[in-house]
Design an enzyme around this catalytic site. Structure first.
Site, PDB file in Angstrom:
ATOM      1  N   ARG A  49       0.803  -1.228   0.000  1.00 14.01           N
ATOM      2  CA  ARG A  49       0.000   0.000   0.000  1.00 14.01           C
ATOM      3  C   ARG A  49       0.842   1.287   0.000  1.00 14.01           C
ATOM      4  O   ARG A  49       0.322   2.380  -0.171  1.00 14.01           O
ATOM      5  CB  ARG A  49      -0.965  -0.025   1.208  1.00 14.01           C
ATOM      6  CG  ARG A  49      -2.074  -1.040   1.059  1.00 14.01           C
ATOM      7  CD  ARG A  49      -2.780  -1.325   2.378  1.00 14.01           C
ATOM      8  NE  ARG A  49      -1.995  -2.223   3.240  1.00 14.01           N
ATOM      9  CZ  ARG A  49      -2.366  -2.628   4.448  1.00 14.01           C
ATOM     10  NH1 ARG A  49      -3.514  -2.197   4.970  1.00 14.01           N
ATOM     11  NH2 ARG A  49      -1.611  -3.439   5.157  1.00 14.01           N
ATOM     12  N   TYR A  99      33.815  30.825  -5.507  1.00 12.14           N
ATOM     13  CA  TYR A  99      33.841  29.366  -5.357  1.00 12.14           C
ATOM     14  C   TYR A  99      35.219  28.918  -4.929  1.00 12.14           C
ATOM     15  O   TYR A  99      36.224  29.207  -5.596  1.00 12.14           O
ATOM     16  CB  TYR A  99      33.481  28.669  -6.679  1.00 12.14           C
ATOM     17  CG  TYR A  99      33.763  27.182  -6.616  1.00 12.14           C
ATOM     18  CD1 TYR A  99      33.050  26.372  -5.721  1.00 12.14           C
ATOM     19  CD2 TYR A  99      34.760  26.585  -7.383  1.00 12.14           C
ATOM     20  CE1 TYR A  99      33.321  25.017  -5.613  1.00 12.14           C
ATOM     21  CE2 TYR A  99      35.031  25.219  -7.282  1.00 12.14           C
ATOM     22  CZ  TYR A  99      34.307  24.446  -6.388  1.00 12.14           C
ATOM     23  OH  TYR A  99      34.577  23.104  -6.275  1.00 12.14           O
TER      24      TYR A  99
HETATM   25  C1  UD1 Z   1      -0.963  -6.464  11.994  1.00 12.03           C
HETATM   26  C2  UD1 Z   1      -1.765  -7.307  12.999  1.00 12.03           C
HETATM   27  C3  UD1 Z   1      -2.984  -6.487  13.445  1.00 12.03           C
HETATM   28  C4  UD1 Z   1      -2.533  -5.180  14.070  1.00 12.03           C
HETATM   29  C5  UD1 Z   1      -1.615  -4.403  13.101  1.00 12.03           C
HETATM   30  C6  UD1 Z   1      -0.988  -3.231  13.835  1.00 12.03           C
HETATM   31  C7  UD1 Z   1      -1.490  -9.638  12.315  1.00 12.03           C
HETATM   32  C8  UD1 Z   1      -2.112 -10.811  11.667  1.00 12.03           C
HETATM   33  N1  UD1 Z   1      -2.207  -8.516  12.366  1.00 12.03           N
HETATM   34  O1  UD1 Z   1      -1.795  -6.230  10.861  1.00 12.03           O
HETATM   35  O2  UD1 Z   1      -3.740  -7.260  14.420  1.00 12.03           O
HETATM   36  O3  UD1 Z   1      -3.674  -4.401  14.424  1.00 12.03           O
HETATM   37  O4  UD1 Z   1      -0.541  -5.240  12.628  1.00 12.03           O
HETATM   38  O5  UD1 Z   1      -0.231  -2.417  12.978  1.00 12.03           O
HETATM   39  O6  UD1 Z   1      -0.376  -9.745  12.797  1.00 12.03           O
HETATM   40  N2  UD1 Z   1       5.483  -8.896   7.966  1.00 12.03           N
HETATM   41  C9  UD1 Z   1       6.494  -9.796   7.784  1.00 12.03           C
HETATM   42  N3  UD1 Z   1       6.224 -10.970   7.156  1.00 12.03           N
HETATM   43  C10 UD1 Z   1       4.976 -11.296   6.719  1.00 12.03           C
HETATM   44  C11 UD1 Z   1       3.931 -10.371   6.915  1.00 12.03           C
HETATM   45  C12 UD1 Z   1       4.218  -9.172   7.555  1.00 12.03           C
HETATM   46  O7  UD1 Z   1       7.634  -9.554   8.166  1.00 12.03           O
HETATM   47  O8  UD1 Z   1       4.817 -12.402   6.169  1.00 12.03           O
HETATM   48  C13 UD1 Z   1       5.787  -7.637   8.644  1.00 12.03           C
HETATM   49  C14 UD1 Z   1       5.522  -6.416   7.802  1.00 12.03           C
HETATM   50  O9  UD1 Z   1       6.691  -6.026   7.104  1.00 12.03           O
HETATM   51  C15 UD1 Z   1       5.143  -5.372   8.840  1.00 12.03           C
HETATM   52  C16 UD1 Z   1       4.536  -6.191   9.967  1.00 12.03           C
HETATM   53  O10 UD1 Z   1       4.933  -7.514   9.745  1.00 12.03           O
HETATM   54  O11 UD1 Z   1       6.281  -4.690   9.344  1.00 12.03           O
HETATM   55  C17 UD1 Z   1       3.016  -6.107  10.001  1.00 12.03           C
HETATM   56  O12 UD1 Z   1       2.491  -6.603   8.794  1.00 12.03           O
HETATM   57  P1  UD1 Z   1       1.199  -5.970   8.114  1.00 12.03           P
HETATM   58  O13 UD1 Z   1       0.907  -6.729   6.892  1.00 12.03           O
HETATM   59  O14 UD1 Z   1       1.358  -4.498   8.006  1.00 12.03           O
HETATM   60  O15 UD1 Z   1       0.091  -6.319   9.215  1.00 12.03           O
HETATM   61  P2  UD1 Z   1      -1.288  -5.585   9.450  1.00 12.03           P
HETATM   62  O16 UD1 Z   1      -2.254  -6.013   8.408  1.00 12.03           O
HETATM   63  O17 UD1 Z   1      -1.060  -4.138   9.607  1.00 12.03           O
HETATM   64 CA    CA Z   2       0.637  -2.817   9.386  1.00 13.61          CA
END
Ligand code: UD1
Ligand code: CA
Length: 462
Positions: A17, A364
């Protein structure tokens, strides 16, 4: 030690996003990348292990964190969810006893105090897990946390997996967790991906752990960054924090909204920052300076009581009592000593300017070394580049270069030299000389341009 602490930062996601080729966690917030901001929130809890989970553009993320002491990297080659991400640290933490603090790489506004309190709550209550939560006005997109009146958590359900009724719950999951590692290990390897996104959710471990305690913090601290609008909102929060702290420490900010200051900058008391000024990187502004209006200082040190107006200083140093600008550009490892006047439309690159020197107009200097009390006349230019190499210019103490002097480097001008205006010097000059290197002036009386002469002759004939 049973009470030791490891941290794992989730930084493997692409951040779709953000609509960017840069991994989300490397976008910048007040001078640091998002993931560096997250690391900065752990400074009060002394982790014994620091593990970053990287995946999307892993090399870029590793490079950005290479300077962090004792950092370890674990790769998540396929991003199958936050639970899958934390599963990747299992081999690295084999035999580890203690607590694991899990931080989302995209939650950058946490304060060190909050993390310290969280860990204290976790330890004091012997929790299996402690999670940070916030009551949000608009909880759209966040996981919802369901708990009893004593903040004992039953489960976390992602926004997209919630029923309409469940979405009414405004207590959201911040994505910051402290786990007893041994308790987490009973559940983590067995996660399933039976949800709307077919991902392994870290949040699914919560319903099988006990006790899990929620700790409410202010929504501003736990805002997650998923797009550039949220990044911009977080920047506003961070800037306000940085400026409030500076204001209370004795720094004056004129029209504070127009100023930006990185969290890595040090500003001493009794400094005034004028509008439209940006202070970046590892800059230090010493007491009594007036910086701005309209100035940029990056990775530079500005000595006490220096004034800098409409000017740019990068990777350089200006000592005390300087009068810089308007429209000076000091860059590339330049060093300006005390009491110098660096004036209008002047560029200084990788040069040393001795104390009490003046360089007031349209000049300069590149790769030059000047002694003390040098007066650089208006329009003095070092010709330091032959198209292939850069060459040095040396100018001794108290020497005066005339207006429009060109110094063809390599060249050494001794002390107490006076250079006549309009000179182009290609050879070294001994101390105590006057040097004139320009063609002598010729004056031809009664002279007319050729075409006028022809007309005049024709007129005479008629
Ligand atoms: C996540 C939480 C949600 C919380 C929110 C807060 C889960 C399932 N959900 O959702 O409950 O309210 O954060 O901001 O955990 N990442 C990885 N590997 C992956 C997927 C993600 O390293 O396979 C990392 C991303 O880079 C990021 C973080 O995990 O830094 C969070 O991932 P993101 O996809 O943003 O989770 P949210 O949908 O925001
Ligand atoms: Ca997030």
């Amino acid at each position: 030690m049973a009470d030791s602490l490891a941290i794992a930062i989730l930084a493997a996601g692409k951040g779709t996003r953000m609509r960017s080729s840069l991994p989300k966690v490397l976008h910048r917030l007040s001078g640091l990348t998002l993931v560096e901001n997250v690391l900065a929130s752990t400074t009060l809890v002394n982790p014994t292990r620091k593990i970053a989970i990287v995946g999307y553009e892993a090399e870029q993320v590793k490079t950005a964190l290479a300077e962090v002491p004792n950092i370890e990297f674990v790769e998540q080659t396929e991003q199958l969810g936050t639970g899958h991400a934390v599963q990747q640290v299992i081999p690295a933490l084999e035999g580890f006893e203690g607590n694991l603090l899990v931080l989302n790489g995209d939650v950058p506004l946490l304060t060190p105090e909050t993390i310290e309190n969280m860990l204290k709550t976790h330890r004091d209550n012997n929790n299996a897990a402690t999670i940070l939560t916030a009551q949000m006005d608009d909880p759209t997109g966040y996981g919802r946390v369901f708990c009893d009146d004593d903040l004992i958590v039953e489960e976390i359900i992602e926004h997209r997996d919630c029923t309409d009724a469940q979405r009414e719950n405004s207590r959201t999951n911040a994505g910051i967790y402290c786990f007893s590692w041994s308790a987490l290990m009973t559940i983590l390897p067995h996660l399933k991906s039976d949800n709307d996104q077919n991902e392994y959710y870290l949040t699914d471990v919560i319903k099988d752990l006990s006790p899990v305690m929620a700790m409410d913090v202010s929504p501003a601290e736990v805002a997650g960054i998923n797009n550039r609008k949220q990044l911009s909102e977080a920047e506003a929060v961070m800037q306000k924090r940085i400026k409030d702290e500076l204001l209370l420490s004795g720094v004056t900010l004129i029209n504070a909204d127009s100023i930006t200051i990185d969290s890595t900058v040090t500003v001493e008391p009794d400094v005034t920052i004028e509008p439209q000024t940006n202070l970046r990187g590892n800059s230090v502004i010493k007491a009594g300076c007036v910086i701005g209006p309209g100035s940029l200082v990056e990775n530079s040190i500005i000595g006490a009581n220096t004034m800098l107006i409409h000017s740019v200083v990068t990777d350089s140093e200006v000592a005390e009592n300087g009068r810089i600008g308007p429209f000076a550009h000091i860059r590339g490892g330049a060093s300006v000593s005390r009491n110098c006047r660096i004036g209008n439309f002047v560029e200084i690159k990788k040069s040393v300017i001795g104390a009490n020197s003046n360089m007031a107009h349209l000049s300069y200097l590149g790769d030059a070394e000047l002694g003390e009390q040098v007066n650089v006349g208006a329009g003095t230019i070092t010709a330091n580049y032959d198209g292939q190499n850069k060459h040095k210019t040396f100018i001794g103490d108290r020497t005066k270069t005339g207006a429009n002097t060109t110094l063809v480097a390599p060249i050494t001008i001794g002390k107490d030299v006076t250079i006549a205006a309009g000179s182009t010097l290609t050879k070294d000059v001994e101390p105590d000389c006057l040097v004139v290197a320009r063609s002598p002036q010729k004056t031809l009386p009664g002279w007319k341009p050729k075409y006028l002469r022809t007309i005049l002759r024709t007129e005479l004939r008629d």
